[in-house]
Each structure stands twice: as C-alpha cells, then as structure tokens.
Design an enzyme around this catalytic site. Structure first.
Site, short mmCIF file in Angstrom:
data_model
loop_
_atom_site.label_atom_id
_atom_site.label_comp_id
_atom_site.label_asym_id
_atom_site.label_seq_id
_atom_site.Cartn_x
_atom_site.Cartn_y
_atom_site.Cartn_z
N GLU A 1 -2.48 30.63 -40.55
CA GLU A 1 -3.18 29.41 -41.01
C GLU A 1 -2.53 28.23 -40.30
O GLU A 1 -1.31 28.11 -40.26
CB GLU A 1 -3.04 29.29 -42.54
N ASP B 1 -1.82 28.15 -34.88
CA ASP B 1 -3.22 28.25 -34.47
C ASP B 1 -3.44 29.64 -33.87
O ASP B 1 -2.66 30.07 -33.01
CB ASP B 1 -3.51 27.16 -33.44
N ASP C 1 -14.44 28.10 -40.60
CA ASP C 1 -15.14 26.83 -40.39
C ASP C 1 -16.38 27.07 -39.52
O ASP C 1 -16.27 27.67 -38.45
CB ASP C 1 -14.21 25.82 -39.71
N GLU D 1 -14.85 31.35 -51.46
CA GLU D 1 -15.89 32.26 -51.98
C GLU D 1 -16.19 31.96 -53.44
O GLU D 1 -17.35 31.90 -53.86
CB GLU D 1 -15.39 33.71 -51.82
N1 SAM Z 1 -10.19 31.76 -45.91
C1 SAM Z 1 -9.99 30.73 -46.90
C2 SAM Z 1 -10.97 30.89 -48.03
O1 SAM Z 1 -11.96 31.61 -47.84
O2 SAM Z 1 -10.75 30.30 -49.09
C3 SAM Z 1 -10.06 29.32 -46.26
C4 SAM Z 1 -11.40 28.95 -45.66
S1 SAM Z 1 -11.35 27.36 -44.84
C5 SAM Z 1 -13.04 26.92 -44.70
C6 SAM Z 1 -10.95 27.81 -43.17
C7 SAM Z 1 -9.45 27.83 -42.91
O3 SAM Z 1 -9.21 28.35 -41.61
C8 SAM Z 1 -8.81 26.44 -42.94
O4 SAM Z 1 -7.72 26.45 -43.82
C9 SAM Z 1 -8.39 26.20 -41.49
O5 SAM Z 1 -7.23 25.41 -41.38
C10 SAM Z 1 -8.17 27.61 -40.99
N2 SAM Z 1 -8.34 27.76 -39.53
C11 SAM Z 1 -9.44 27.41 -38.81
N3 SAM Z 1 -9.26 27.68 -37.51
C12 SAM Z 1 -8.02 28.24 -37.40
C13 SAM Z 1 -7.26 28.72 -36.30
N4 SAM Z 1 -7.74 28.66 -35.04
N5 SAM Z 1 -6.02 29.22 -36.53
C14 SAM Z 1 -5.53 29.25 -37.80
N6 SAM Z 1 -6.20 28.79 -38.88
C15 SAM Z 1 -7.44 28.30 -38.69
#
Ligand code: SAM
Length: 216
Positions: free
Chosen positions: A69, A96, A118, A194
């Site tokens: 994350e 990342d 996202d 979710e």
């Molecule tokens: N998976 C969790 C849930 O379903 O409750 C969080 C969903 S949230 C919309 C998307 C998460 O992915 C965010 O916390 C964002 O920081 C992380 N994220 C997006 N792109 C990423 C990347 N390239 N590397 C690591 N984390 C990432």
C-alpha cells in the site's frame, strides 16, 4: 490534493516494525527466510486499511501474505490490525507497486489480489489502472505459469476494461460473476470499500485470471 500526514504516523509505524518490510529488494528470491516457512506467497496490492489481508491471513495460516500500500497513513491502520490480532503470516510494504518486479523473483508469488483498485476514470489515466497492460507485464514477471490474479470491484467500467486487458495479455478468466454476494462464492473476505458498496445495495464484480503461456 496532497493528503496531510496524520500525527504520530512515524511512531505508529515504528510500533509495527516487526511486520514492516523496509527493504524488500533484499528479500527477492528469499521470502521463505522472512516467514521461516516454504508456504505459498499471496500478495495484495492496495490493501487499504487491511480488513482483507488480516481476514485472509487468519483464515489461511498455511499461506504467507504480503500487503502493499503506497499511502503510509492508510497502511499503518492495516499493520495495527494485524499486530492487534497477533498474526504471524503477514508482512507489509509501504511502497508503490510500480516496482514490484524488483521485490520478487519469477514464480515467487502464486497469487495476487486486487480489491477495489482505483478506477482512474479518464482515458488518459488508464495507464495507472492496476489491471493495465503496464501492470500485467509486471505481474507476469513474478507469477509462475498457472499463477492467479483475483480481482473484485464495484466499478463496471473498470471491470469491462480489465476483462479486455486480461484477455489481451494471455490470462484465462474463470469464476466470473457480476454479483459476488449472490453468486454462492464461499470464503469471501469483505474489504472496507466492499462493505460500503454492499451497504448501498450495489453489486460487486469479481473474476479470477490465470496466467497462461502465450500462443505459439
Ligand atoms: N483494497 C482496499 C479496500 O477494498 O478497501 C482499498 C481500496 S482503495 C480504493 C485503493 C487503494 O490502493 C488505496 O489505498 C491506494 O493508495 C492503493 N494503491 C493504488 N495504487 C497503488 C499502487 N500502485 N501501489 C500501492 N498501492 C496502491
């Protein structure tokens, strides 16, 4: 907009240091030493606040889990959940996923979970989607043939985009559902996002993508 860092995030991260992998490059090809076991490794990219990874780790003690994350203020909550539950088969990387092939050897990860990634709605942002070819190429560099990506989302457009992206990149899809919670699928661990969509009565789209060899 830049997210302001929560107060004492650094101290909270330090408290969870036993579960944090600070320099994952050093463990490439040797993750079994980190866990002290040869169990399969599953990773989640974008673990958010950690309900999924902690639930999975508790339900599957025979699997070693790694959560990635990029937002520190968020991953610290996931780490605190795992610490509180005294889970030993999970580790966290506050990084990342762009550099994921620097952290794992080919075939070292047998499954990747992408939950409510996202959607990056604008066409010009498509490259940032975690199911874009740019990322699928990186996943291929760490999965074995037969390795899997389990993907779920509330977003129909992202789901459609991902179906095409997986198909174009030699992933065979199975167990596709347009309404996970009415599909009879057993063992689903609900994520924080979710739960919000389920509470709103929205369907959850889900699939499993299996990495297969390119046709000759
Ligand atoms: N998976 C969790 C849930 O379903 O409750 C969080 C969903 S949230 C919309 C998307 C998460 O992915 C965010 O916390 C964002 O920081 C992380 N994220 C997006 N792109 C990423 C990347 N390239 N590397 C690591 N984390 C990432």
């Amino acid at each position: 907009m830049r997210m302001r860092k929560k107060k004492n995030c650094a101290a909270r991260m330090e408290h969870c240091a036993a579960l944090r992998v600070a320099e994952p490059e050093q463990h490439k090809g040797h993750w079994k030493d980190v866990f002290g076991s040869d169990n399969p490794i599953h990773i989640e990219i974008g673990c958010g606040k950690g309900a999924f990874i902690t639930g999975m780790a508790l339900a599957h003690p025979d699997i070693n889990f790694i959560a990635i994350e990029k937002v520190e203020d968020v991953i610290v909550m996931a780490m605190e959940k795992a610490m509180a539950a005294e889970i030993t088969n999970v580790r966290f990387m506050d990084l990342d996923a762009e550099r994921i092939e620097d952290f794992f050897e080919k075939g070292e990860v047998s499954r990747i979970y992408l939950n409510f990634s996202d959607p990056w709605k604008k066409g010009k942002q498509a490259k940032r989607r975690l199911t874009h070819k740019r990322f699928l190429d990186r996943y291929k560099a760490i999965l074995p043939l037969g390795g899997e990506i389990w993907f779920k989302t509330d977003n129909q457009k992202l789901f459609e985009f991902s179906l095409n992206s997986f198909a174009e990149e030699n992933f065979k899809m199975k167990n596709i559902t347009l309404d996970l919670h009415k599909s009879g699928f057993e063992g689903n661990i609900v994520t924080e996002y979710e739960q919000k969509f389920v509470d709103l009565g929205q369907p959850i789209y889900r699939l499993e993508a299996v990495y297969t060899a390119a046709p000759l």
